[in-house]
Design an enzyme around this catalytic site. Structure first.
Site, PDB file in Angstrom:
ATOM      1  N   ALA A 136     -38.730  38.636 -27.030  1.00  0.00           N
ATOM      2  CA  ALA A 136     -39.621  37.766 -26.254  1.00  0.00           C
ATOM      3  C   ALA A 136     -39.000  36.395 -26.014  1.00  0.00           C
ATOM      4  O   ALA A 136     -39.688  35.381 -26.049  1.00  0.00           O
ATOM      5  CB  ALA A 136     -40.965  37.645 -26.956  1.00  0.00           C
ATOM      6  N   GLY A 137     -37.681  36.391 -25.776  1.00  0.00           N
ATOM      7  CA  GLY A 137     -37.060  35.174 -25.273  1.00  0.00           C
ATOM      8  C   GLY A 137     -37.272  35.114 -23.766  1.00  0.00           C
ATOM      9  O   GLY A 137     -38.079  35.875 -23.207  1.00  0.00           O
ATOM     10  N   ALA A 159     -33.070  27.010 -27.242  1.00  0.00           N
ATOM     11  CA  ALA A 159     -32.023  26.651 -26.270  1.00  0.00           C
ATOM     12  C   ALA A 159     -32.228  25.246 -25.724  1.00  0.00           C
ATOM     13  O   ALA A 159     -33.278  24.925 -25.171  1.00  0.00           O
ATOM     14  CB  ALA A 159     -32.017  27.657 -25.122  1.00  0.00           C
ATOM     15  N   GLY A 219     -29.829  23.878 -23.654  1.00  0.00           N
ATOM     16  CA  GLY A 219     -29.177  23.844 -22.347  1.00  0.00           C
ATOM     17  C   GLY A 219     -30.179  24.178 -21.265  1.00  0.00           C
ATOM     18  O   GLY A 219     -31.339  24.493 -21.542  1.00  0.00           O
ATOM     19  N   GLY A 220     -29.730  24.119 -20.028  1.00  0.00           N
ATOM     20  CA  GLY A 220     -30.653  24.343 -18.934  1.00  0.00           C
ATOM     21  C   GLY A 220     -30.356  25.634 -18.200  1.00  0.00           C
ATOM     22  O   GLY A 220     -29.838  26.589 -18.784  1.00  0.00           O
ATOM     23  N   GLU A 276     -22.514  19.963 -16.892  1.00  0.00           N
ATOM     24  CA  GLU A 276     -22.011  20.461 -18.181  1.00  0.00           C
ATOM     25  C   GLU A 276     -20.589  20.958 -17.978  1.00  0.00           C
ATOM     26  O   GLU A 276     -20.109  21.044 -16.841  1.00  0.00           O
ATOM     27  CB  GLU A 276     -22.926  21.568 -18.721  1.00  0.00           C
ATOM     28  CG  GLU A 276     -24.262  21.016 -19.197  1.00  0.00           C
ATOM     29  CD  GLU A 276     -25.178  22.055 -19.815  1.00  0.00           C
ATOM     30  OE1 GLU A 276     -24.783  23.221 -19.961  1.00  0.00           O
ATOM     31  OE2 GLU A 276     -26.317  21.687 -20.150  1.00  0.00           O
ATOM     32  N   HIS A 310     -19.527  26.992 -29.827  1.00  0.00           N
ATOM     33  CA  HIS A 310     -19.976  25.765 -29.167  1.00  0.00           C
ATOM     34  C   HIS A 310     -19.306  24.581 -29.853  1.00  0.00           C
ATOM     35  O   HIS A 310     -19.315  24.491 -31.082  1.00  0.00           O
ATOM     36  CB  HIS A 310     -21.498  25.637 -29.265  1.00  0.00           C
ATOM     37  CG  HIS A 310     -22.070  24.617 -28.339  1.00  0.00           C
ATOM     38  ND1 HIS A 310     -21.847  23.270 -28.499  1.00  0.00           N
ATOM     39  CD2 HIS A 310     -22.838  24.738 -27.223  1.00  0.00           C
ATOM     40  CE1 HIS A 310     -22.468  22.603 -27.525  1.00  0.00           C
ATOM     41  NE2 HIS A 310     -23.071  23.479 -26.733  1.00  0.00           N
ATOM     42  N   ARG A 347     -15.907  25.430 -22.433  1.00  0.00           N
ATOM     43  CA  ARG A 347     -16.098  25.360 -23.890  1.00  0.00           C
ATOM     44  C   ARG A 347     -14.952  25.900 -24.724  1.00  0.00           C
ATOM     45  O   ARG A 347     -14.660  25.386 -25.804  1.00  0.00           O
ATOM     46  CB  ARG A 347     -17.337  26.176 -24.245  1.00  0.00           C
ATOM     47  CG  ARG A 347     -18.527  25.328 -24.264  1.00  0.00           C
ATOM     48  CD  ARG A 347     -19.739  26.085 -24.629  1.00  0.00           C
ATOM     49  NE  ARG A 347     -20.821  25.348 -24.006  1.00  0.00           N
ATOM     50  CZ  ARG A 347     -22.023  25.803 -23.823  1.00  0.00           C
ATOM     51  NH1 ARG A 347     -22.338  27.019 -24.201  1.00  0.00           N
ATOM     52  NH2 ARG A 347     -22.938  25.062 -23.258  1.00  0.00           N
ATOM     53  N   HIS A 356     -21.966  30.595 -31.182  1.00  0.00           N
ATOM     54  CA  HIS A 356     -23.094  30.194 -30.344  1.00  0.00           C
ATOM     55  C   HIS A 356     -23.597  31.324 -29.452  1.00  0.00           C
ATOM     56  O   HIS A 356     -24.794  31.478 -29.257  1.00  0.00           O
ATOM     57  CB  HIS A 356     -22.633  29.011 -29.493  1.00  0.00           C
ATOM     58  CG  HIS A 356     -23.652  28.469 -28.548  1.00  0.00           C
ATOM     59  ND1 HIS A 356     -24.856  27.957 -28.970  1.00  0.00           N
ATOM     60  CD2 HIS A 356     -23.639  28.348 -27.189  1.00  0.00           C
ATOM     61  CE1 HIS A 356     -25.554  27.536 -27.917  1.00  0.00           C
ATOM     62  NE2 HIS A 356     -24.842  27.785 -26.827  1.00  0.00           N
ATOM     63  N   GLU A 371     -28.800  38.020 -23.545  1.00  0.00           N
ATOM     64  CA  GLU A 371     -27.595  38.041 -24.387  1.00  0.00           C
ATOM     65  C   GLU A 371     -27.332  39.424 -24.986  1.00  0.00           C
ATOM     66  O   GLU A 371     -26.214  39.719 -25.395  1.00  0.00           O
ATOM     67  CB  GLU A 371     -27.691  36.974 -25.492  1.00  0.00           C
ATOM     68  CG  GLU A 371     -26.341  36.716 -26.143  1.00  0.00           C
ATOM     69  CD  GLU A 371     -26.354  35.599 -27.182  1.00  0.00           C
ATOM     70  OE1 GLU A 371     -27.299  34.795 -27.195  1.00  0.00           O
ATOM     71  OE2 GLU A 371     -25.401  35.542 -27.981  1.00  0.00           O
ATOM     72  N   ARG A 394     -18.284  32.122 -21.406  1.00  0.00           N
ATOM     73  CA  ARG A 394     -19.439  31.868 -20.530  1.00  0.00           C
ATOM     74  C   ARG A 394     -19.451  30.434 -20.021  1.00  0.00           C
ATOM     75  O   ARG A 394     -19.211  29.482 -20.769  1.00  0.00           O
ATOM     76  CB  ARG A 394     -20.721  32.128 -21.318  1.00  0.00           C
ATOM     77  CG  ARG A 394     -21.989  31.845 -20.567  1.00  0.00           C
ATOM     78  CD  ARG A 394     -23.171  32.214 -21.427  1.00  0.00           C
ATOM     79  NE  ARG A 394     -23.203  31.443 -22.638  1.00  0.00           N
ATOM     80  CZ  ARG A 394     -23.901  30.311 -22.790  1.00  0.00           C
ATOM     81  NH1 ARG A 394     -24.622  29.827 -21.795  1.00  0.00           N
ATOM     82  NH2 ARG A 394     -23.880  29.673 -23.933  1.00  0.00           N
ATOM     83  N   LEU A 420     -29.387  31.165 -19.412  1.00  0.00           N
ATOM     84  CA  LEU A 420     -30.842  31.170 -19.169  1.00  0.00           C
ATOM     85  C   LEU A 420     -31.124  31.633 -17.735  1.00  0.00           C
ATOM     86  O   LEU A 420     -32.092  32.338 -17.479  1.00  0.00           O
ATOM     87  CB  LEU A 420     -31.455  29.794 -19.415  1.00  0.00           C
ATOM     88  CG  LEU A 420     -31.829  29.422 -20.855  1.00  0.00           C
ATOM     89  CD1 LEU A 420     -32.503  28.048 -20.884  1.00  0.00           C
ATOM     90  CD2 LEU A 420     -32.747  30.448 -21.510  1.00  0.00           C
TER      91      LEU A 420
HETATM   92  C1  SIN Z   1     -25.942  23.398 -24.648  1.00  0.00           C
HETATM   93  O1  SIN Z   1     -26.947  22.826 -24.323  1.00  0.00           O
HETATM   94  O2  SIN Z   1     -24.890  22.815 -24.884  1.00  0.00           O
HETATM   95  C2  SIN Z   1     -25.966  24.894 -24.771  1.00  0.00           C
HETATM   96  C3  SIN Z   1     -26.328  25.483 -23.488  1.00  0.00           C
HETATM   97  C4  SIN Z   1     -25.661  26.780 -23.269  1.00  0.00           C
HETATM   98  O3  SIN Z   1     -25.209  27.390 -24.239  1.00  0.00           O
HETATM   99  O4  SIN Z   1     -25.516  27.176 -22.116  1.00  0.00           O
END
Ligand code: SIN
Length: 483
Positions: A16-17, A50, A52-53, A118, A230, A271, A328, A352, A363, A369
């Site tokens: 349920a993500g 999470a 991140g966006g 990012e 990460h 990353r 991560h 995922e 990635r 997301l």
């Molecule tokens: C982050 O906010 O750095 C993680 C977001 C992601 O893993 O895409």
């Protein structure tokens, strides 16, 4: 003990993500009966964590083509273009669809969507909600809309113990001490496996349960050698080990500094590159961390990060934050086509848990997301096309899923960490956990360094392995060319 309760649904969703919620909602809005099985309360999924966006080409100076090019560049010669095209073409419309479902994304002072930057993105294209609370805000809103739909049953704190298989087709899910759910289509959206590594940004339940369920049912698994570390996870602060400091903060100007105080990397490189340079600096200097300087960043934009750091006694407005890479995101997962379909009839995977080839060897930040919603919707629609299963017999007894020992997490960190070699990976082959052994097999077969897979003994990238994915159908992986 009597027979378990039986729930008849059209679609069963495990997890349920954001991926599971979006798939469930898509199916429910099409009038389907949906059962969602979540091992945790809705508020504890990995999506909820999470920061991140969602990446989508929405700016005037952006395009799906540019987003595709950045995704491919970050993925280091392994991205399956057809999957990346689906994501980059459909992500802008998906953001609008989320807004229609009531998700309030952050806006700039003119009321337009505020687009963040990012690592690896050549344009501002990251949409956030509540600054660094995006996963939480999106998941909370989708949960609220979902539970208001007729025909939806959410089984919280209920574990999927096994898949219900009849004549080679998945026809539902068997729950641990809970109901047996029968469905036309079963969607695994159970998140990833990064908590198999000792140091992780993930919630403790991210142990690859969905992968194990699917593999036991005969589904192919791929790319397990690729786990993204990460760069900026807090270290050395009691109670906050692995706490993520979102990359969006580097997007707003935060910088990384070695023990000599100097910057040593382009902070917004993809990353894999940032983490590798951090590892080199830490190894050369014998220090357990580098420092993140976010003193110039507007802290009000990232309230939950700042609050968590302050709670731990660190003031990011005046102090540098000790950070080091942590496991991560697993790029690998259950092999699917562009509609979430696996090689096992009736079984789908998204988020995922899935491996479409979209992320390649590394990635691109915030693509996941977006992927959850884009591929969640596709899988739900495809699952509804499955035939209704015939009359059910008694549900079979479930086989329990193996839970990793603490030793496995230590071994994964030591032997399948940011930098690996044959000796460590061969040692990992003797681990008691099946996923640890599969990670070792895939990583041993890939005798090169690429993206997040860095082999000390094979430091170069082998161009002959471009677009070649390590696919496990039985016990042993083999390379397959994906386009
Ligand atoms: C982050 O906010 O750095 C993680 C977001 C992601 O893993 O895409």
């Amino acid at each position: 003990m009597g027979a378990p309760e039986r729930i008849d649904a059209d679609v069963a969703v495990v997890g349920a993500g954001v991926a599971g919620l979006y798939a469930a909602l898509t199916a429910a809005e099409a009038g389907a009966r949906v059962a969602v099985i979540s091992a945790t309360p809705l508020a504890q999924t990995a999506s909820y964590w999470a920061q991140g966006g969602l990446a989508a080409a929405l700016a005037m100076n952006d395009s799906p083509q540019l987003h595709l090019e950045d995704t491919e560049a970050a993925g280091r010669g392994l991205v399956r273009r057809s999957a990346a095209e689906v994501l980059t073409n459909e992500a802008p419309e998906m953001i609008l669809a989320l807004q229609r479902k009531g998700v309030a994304f952050d806006a700039d002072r003119y009321g337009n969507l505020a687009l963040g930057l990012e690592g690896g993105h050549s344009r501002r294209r990251i949409v956030h909600a509540g600054g660094s609370a995006t996963g939480r805000r999106v998941a909370r809103q989708l949960s609220a809309v979902l539970v208001a739909q007729p025909g939806v049953r959410v089984l919280e704190t209920t574990r999927a113990a096994d898949l219900w298989i009849e004549d080679g087709r998945v026809t539902g899910v068997l729950c641990e001490d809970g109901p047996a759910v029968r469905a036309r289509g079963t969607i695994i959206a159970a998140g990833g496996a990064a908590a198999l590594w000792r140091r992780t940004t993930n919630p403790p339940g991210s142990l690859g349960i969905g992968l194990l369920l699917a593999q036991r049912a005969g589904a192919a698994i791929a790319d397990l050698e690729f786990v993204q570390f990460h760069p900026t996870a807090v270290t050395g602060i009691p109670g906050r080990e692995g706490f993520l400091v979102t990359e969006a903060i580097r997007g707003e100007g935060a910088t990384l500094h070695g023990p000599d105080g100097e910057r040593f990397v382009e902070e917004l490189a993809p990353r894999d590159e940032v983490s590798r340079r951090m590892w080199e600096v830490m190894s050369e200097s014998g220090t357990p961390s580098v420092r993140l300087d976010m003193r110039q960043v507007d802290a009000t934009r990232f309230p939950n990060v700042v609050e968590a750091l302050r709670d731990s006694g660190l003031d990011p407005a005046t102090e540098l934050i000790p950070v080091a890479p942590a496991a991560h995101y697993v790029m690998g997962g259950i092999v699917t086509d562009l509609h979430g379909s696996t090689n096992v009839p009736g079984l789908y995977a998204i988020g995922e848990s899935a491996c479409t080839g979209l992320h390649g060897a590394n990635r691109l930040a915030s693509n996941s997301l977006s992927e959850c919603a884009v591929f969640g919707a596709r899988a739900a629609r495809a699952a509804l096309d499955e035939p209704t299963p015939g009359p059910a017999g008694e549900p079979p007894a479930a086989q329990p899923i193996v839970v990793p020992a603490r030793d496995t997490q230590e071994a994964m960190w030591r032997d399948a960490g940011l930098v690996r070699d044959r000796e460590g990976l061969e040692r990992l082959l003797g681990d008691s956990h099946p996923l640890a052994r599969l990670v070792a097999r895939c990583a041993l077969m890939r005798e090169e360094s690429r993206g997040s897979h860095i082999r000390r003994d094979f430091p170069e990238t082998d161009p002959a392995l471009d677009l070649h994915h390590a696919v496990v159908t039985g016990d042993a992986p083999e390379f397959q060319l994906w386009r």
